[in-house]
Design a protein around this motif. Structure first.
Motif, mmCIF file in Angstrom:
data_model
loop_
_atom_site.group_PDB
_atom_site.id
_atom_site.type_symbol
_atom_site.label_atom_id
_atom_site.label_comp_id
_atom_site.label_asym_id
_atom_site.label_seq_id
_atom_site.Cartn_x
_atom_site.Cartn_y
_atom_site.Cartn_z
ATOM 1 N N VAL A 43 0.935 -1.106 -0.212
ATOM 2 C CA VAL A 43 0.046 -0.068 0.108
ATOM 3 C C VAL A 43 0.872 1.203 -0.025
ATOM 4 C CG1 VAL A 43 -2.023 1.168 1.151
ATOM 5 C CG2 VAL A 43 -1.742 -1.390 1.322
ATOM 6 N N GLU A 44 0.950 1.971 -1.024
ATOM 7 C CA GLU A 44 1.907 2.987 -1.318
ATOM 8 C C GLU A 44 1.662 4.235 -0.300
ATOM 9 O OE1 GLU A 44 4.695 2.768 -3.244
ATOM 10 O OE2 GLU A 44 3.861 0.885 -3.332
ATOM 11 N N ARG A 45 0.475 4.441 0.135
ATOM 12 C CA ARG A 45 -0.021 5.842 1.218
ATOM 13 C C ARG A 45 -0.788 5.354 2.104
ATOM 14 N NH1 ARG A 45 -3.206 10.032 0.229
ATOM 15 N NH2 ARG A 45 -4.029 9.313 -1.585
ATOM 16 N N THR A 46 -0.320 5.678 3.251
ATOM 17 C CA THR A 46 -1.246 5.412 4.453
ATOM 18 C C THR A 46 -2.006 6.502 4.770
ATOM 19 O OG1 THR A 46 0.844 6.096 5.818
ATOM 20 C CG2 THR A 46 0.427 3.767 5.790
ATOM 21 N N HIS A 47 -3.028 6.459 5.569
ATOM 22 C CA HIS A 47 -3.872 7.478 6.017
ATOM 23 C C HIS A 47 -3.290 8.613 6.720
ATOM 24 C CE1 HIS A 47 -7.190 4.961 4.629
ATOM 25 N NE2 HIS A 47 -6.885 3.861 5.307
ATOM 26 N N TYR A 48 -2.337 8.221 7.660
ATOM 27 C CA TYR A 48 -1.805 9.088 8.290
ATOM 28 C C TYR A 48 -0.282 9.106 8.519
ATOM 29 C CZ TYR A 48 -6.181 8.619 11.017
ATOM 30 O OH TYR A 48 -7.535 8.666 11.388
ATOM 31 N N ASN A 49 0.397 10.305 8.436
ATOM 32 C CA ASN A 49 1.923 10.356 8.859
ATOM 33 C C ASN A 49 2.344 10.416 10.081
ATOM 34 O OD1 ASN A 49 2.175 10.630 5.872
ATOM 35 N ND2 ASN A 49 1.760 12.963 6.129
ATOM 36 N N LEU A 50 3.337 9.640 10.467
ATOM 37 C CA LEU A 50 3.846 9.427 11.826
ATOM 38 C C LEU A 50 5.360 9.348 11.806
ATOM 39 C CD1 LEU A 50 3.076 9.398 14.868
ATOM 40 C CD2 LEU A 50 3.055 6.881 14.600
ATOM 41 N N VAL A 51 5.759 10.593 12.289
ATOM 42 C CA VAL A 51 7.419 10.824 12.203
ATOM 43 C C VAL A 51 8.053 10.301 13.328
ATOM 44 C CG1 VAL A 51 9.072 12.568 11.971
ATOM 45 C CG2 VAL A 51 7.184 12.640 10.460
ATOM 46 N N VAL A 52 9.223 9.719 13.334
ATOM 47 C CA VAL A 52 9.928 9.023 14.353
ATOM 48 C C VAL A 52 10.533 10.145 15.181
ATOM 49 C CG1 VAL A 52 11.841 7.610 14.998
ATOM 50 C CG2 VAL A 52 10.120 6.668 13.248
ATOM 51 N N PRO A 53 10.176 10.559 16.446
ATOM 52 C CA PRO A 53 10.764 11.709 16.963
ATOM 53 C C PRO A 53 12.277 11.803 17.212
ATOM 54 C CG PRO A 53 9.601 10.520 18.418
ATOM 55 C CD PRO A 53 9.389 9.713 17.169
ATOM 56 N N ALA A 54 12.964 12.811 17.169
ATOM 57 C CA ALA A 54 14.270 12.860 17.474
ATOM 58 C C ALA A 54 14.476 12.827 19.063
ATOM 59 C CB ALA A 54 15.042 14.355 17.328
ATOM 60 N N ASP A 55 15.539 12.461 19.395
ATOM 61 C CA ASP A 55 15.951 12.083 20.817
ATOM 62 C C ASP A 55 17.452 12.348 20.822
ATOM 63 O OD1 ASP A 55 16.677 11.345 23.340
ATOM 64 O OD2 ASP A 55 15.196 9.448 23.313
ATOM 65 N N GLU A 56 17.957 13.473 21.339
ATOM 66 C CA GLU A 56 19.324 13.611 21.498
ATOM 67 C C GLU A 56 20.102 12.897 22.018
ATOM 68 O OE1 GLU A 56 19.486 17.377 24.687
ATOM 69 O OE2 GLU A 56 19.156 17.745 22.543
ATOM 70 N N ASN A 57 19.796 12.188 23.239
ATOM 71 C CA ASN A 57 20.508 11.200 23.785
ATOM 72 C C ASN A 57 20.785 9.840 23.152
ATOM 73 O OD1 ASN A 57 20.429 12.849 26.366
ATOM 74 N ND2 ASN A 57 18.431 11.807 26.921
ATOM 75 N N ASP A 58 19.636 9.496 22.227
ATOM 76 C CA ASP A 58 19.927 8.606 21.221
ATOM 77 C C ASP A 58 20.425 7.062 21.998
ATOM 78 O OD1 ASP A 58 19.932 7.294 18.810
ATOM 79 O OD2 ASP A 58 21.608 7.684 18.218
ATOM 80 N N ILE A 59 19.904 6.951 23.322
ATOM 81 C CA ILE A 59 20.369 5.696 24.032
ATOM 82 C C ILE A 59 19.842 4.507 23.241
ATOM 83 C CG2 ILE A 59 20.212 4.366 26.129
ATOM 84 C CD1 ILE A 59 19.875 7.130 27.521
ATOM 85 N N ASP A 60 18.841 4.461 22.485
ATOM 86 C CA ASP A 60 18.185 3.469 21.761
ATOM 87 C C ASP A 60 18.782 3.286 20.469
ATOM 88 O OD1 ASP A 60 16.955 5.736 20.773
ATOM 89 O OD2 ASP A 60 14.877 4.922 21.078
#
Ligand code: PA5
Length: 451
Positions: free
Chosen positions: A331-348
């Motif tokens: 499916v090329e396009r979803t109904h919603y956009n959901l952006v992965v947030p930034a996290d300056e610690n980047d522990i994950d």
């Protein structure tokens, strides 16, 4: 101009040559004519071929009006049916509804619950407990009118609804969809005066999603059935233009899976990356499994939901026995956009995904998996649709139905019957002591060592 589903077969070309595909054109010409002219095997069950272009406005209006009437008095609508009598509507409703599994009182559209697709007393009891609490109506569907699972569920629910609303009011909350004249459900509908819709004689259960069987529950869920029919009709007209394998997506899909099957790829895994398509895969499994699995022939259809199943069956797909090919619905396009947030610690350690839309991450998972599986010896057919809505789902449904007809003819079976389903029924009836089965009952009880 409306977009159509697209097919990418580049990832079967390491396994199948372009010449092999083109060589099947004469066979496709014949089977295509057999479908359109109704001259092939099972030709008395080809009513679905012209269904999208021939469905009448008055029938659509009747379905929509009936659905509105049910909606106005119900928080829940119970759809009773099994196999082709429920899989299509469940597929569409799930594909086009919100994911939330929670029942919300404020929903404008009723929640559609399904019954009669199993014989589990716990399932049925839980359902009755819900039905105690909410206003509900029933759509009972059986083409034969005699299938035991929906018939038992209907008996139980009929008893419940009658106690809840009283005999006269309960009857007005029941709609039956069945044969125009045969079967117990038809007989009961006449006796009780239920409103009924007819399943055309020439449309088998698993091809009936674009009849009232699929359309009434879908309309009752608040989904626009006119757009579904529009999509299916546009696909029908497009497939009717030509049977040229390069231009007819259903023909190309049928030919590719047939060639892979002849090279020992006996299992087709239909994969998608959107959980809302889970029941669509179930619908597809029935369509192909019941249509092709005959005379010890046919591809075994299974389904997976990625990326979920990459962490279970993914290992087998990548590394197990090499008798599998994959078909992916993208499916090329979803109904919603959901952006992965930034996290300056980047522990994950996920900052490489920050700012990316989740759909983009999902797409890279898909493209990466396709290549990994192809490298591991699993050919891949990719079918893309632009967006998950009524129109594109209608197109996809008709495309798979048409390809299924061609596929069945390619392996020389009748794709429109299901003689194999009868055997378990005979044994079950005998074991339950149905009149007329006493001889079989004795034989089976001896075999099972139960007296
Ligand atoms: O495709 C089919 O014909 C079957 O799967 C049927 O849909 C299923 O067995 C249910 O039959 P019925 O609608 O007669 O109760």
């Amino acid at each position: 101009m409306n977009k159509f589903p697209e097919i990418d077969i580049s990832n079967i070309l390491p396994f199948v040559s372009k010449d092999e595909i083109n060589d099947l054109q004469p066979e496709i010409n014949k089977h295509y004519k057999d479908l359109l002219r109704k001259t092939g095997k099972g030709n008395d069950f080809l009513g679905w071929v012209n269904l999208p272009s021939e469905i009448s406005y008055s029938l659509i209006d009747d379905i929509v009006e009936t659905a509105n009437e049910l909606k106005s008095k119900s928080k829940i609508i119970v759809v009773i049916g099994i196999g082709g009598s429920y899989l299509g509507s469940k597929a569409i409703i799930e594909a086009l509804s919100d994911y939330s599994p929670l029942f919300e009182e404020k929903n404008i559209n009723p929640k559609i619950l399904f019954a009669g697709q199993n014989l589990c007393s716990d399932y049925q009891t839980s359902l009755l407990k819900i039905l105690d609490k909410y206003d509900y109506s029933v759509i009972v569907i059986s083409k034969s009118g005699t299938t035991i699972e929906p018939a038992i569920a209907f008996r139980i629910i009929r008893n419940h609804i009658t106690k809840k609303y009283g005999y006269e009011s309960a009857k007005k909350r029941i709609i039956a969809i069945t044969d125009k004249e045969k079967g117990s459900l038809k007989k009961m509908s006449i006796t009780e005066g239920y409103k009924t819709f007819v399943i055309p004689d020439n449309v088998g259960g698993r091809f009936s999603v674009l009849t009232p069987v699929g359309l009434l529950p879908v309309a009752a869920a608040g989904i626009n059935i006119k757009s579904i029919i529009e999509g299916a009709k546009d696909m029908q007209l497009k497939l009717f233009e030509t049977c040229d394998i390069d231009k007819n997506i259903a023909a190309l899909y049928a030919v590719c899976r047939y060639l892979l099957y002849n090279k020992g790829k006996n299992i087709e895994v239909l994969a998608c990356y959107h959980p809302s398509l889970f029941s669509f895969i179930e619908w597809w499994k029935q369509l192909y499994g019941e249509s092709e699995g005959k005379q010890h022939k046919g591809i075994f259809p299974v389904g997976v939901n990625y990326t979920t199943d990459l962490h279970s069956l993914g290992q087998y797909l990548q590394d197990g026995m090499r008798m599998i090919f994959e078909t992916v619905i993208s499916v090329e396009r979803t109904h919603y956009n959901l952006v992965v947030p930034a996290d300056e610690n980047d522990i994950d350690e996920l900052s490489f995904t920050a700012g990316k839309d989740l759909q983009q991450v999902n797409k890279m998972a898909m493209l990466g998996t396709i290549l990994a599986h192809v490298d591991g010896g699993v050919p891949n057919i990719l079918i893309s649709i632009p967006y998950l809505n009524e129109y594109h789902l209608g197109q996809l449904i008709y495309m798979f139905e048409f390809a299924c007809g061609l596929s069945g003819y390619l392996i020389d079976v009748n794709p429109f019957d299901q003689p194999g389903v009868e055997q378990y029924k005979k044994n079950m009836f005998a074991l339950l002591g149905k009149p007329g089965y006493s001889k079989e009952m004795d034989i089976l009880k001896k075999r099972l060592n139960i007296f």
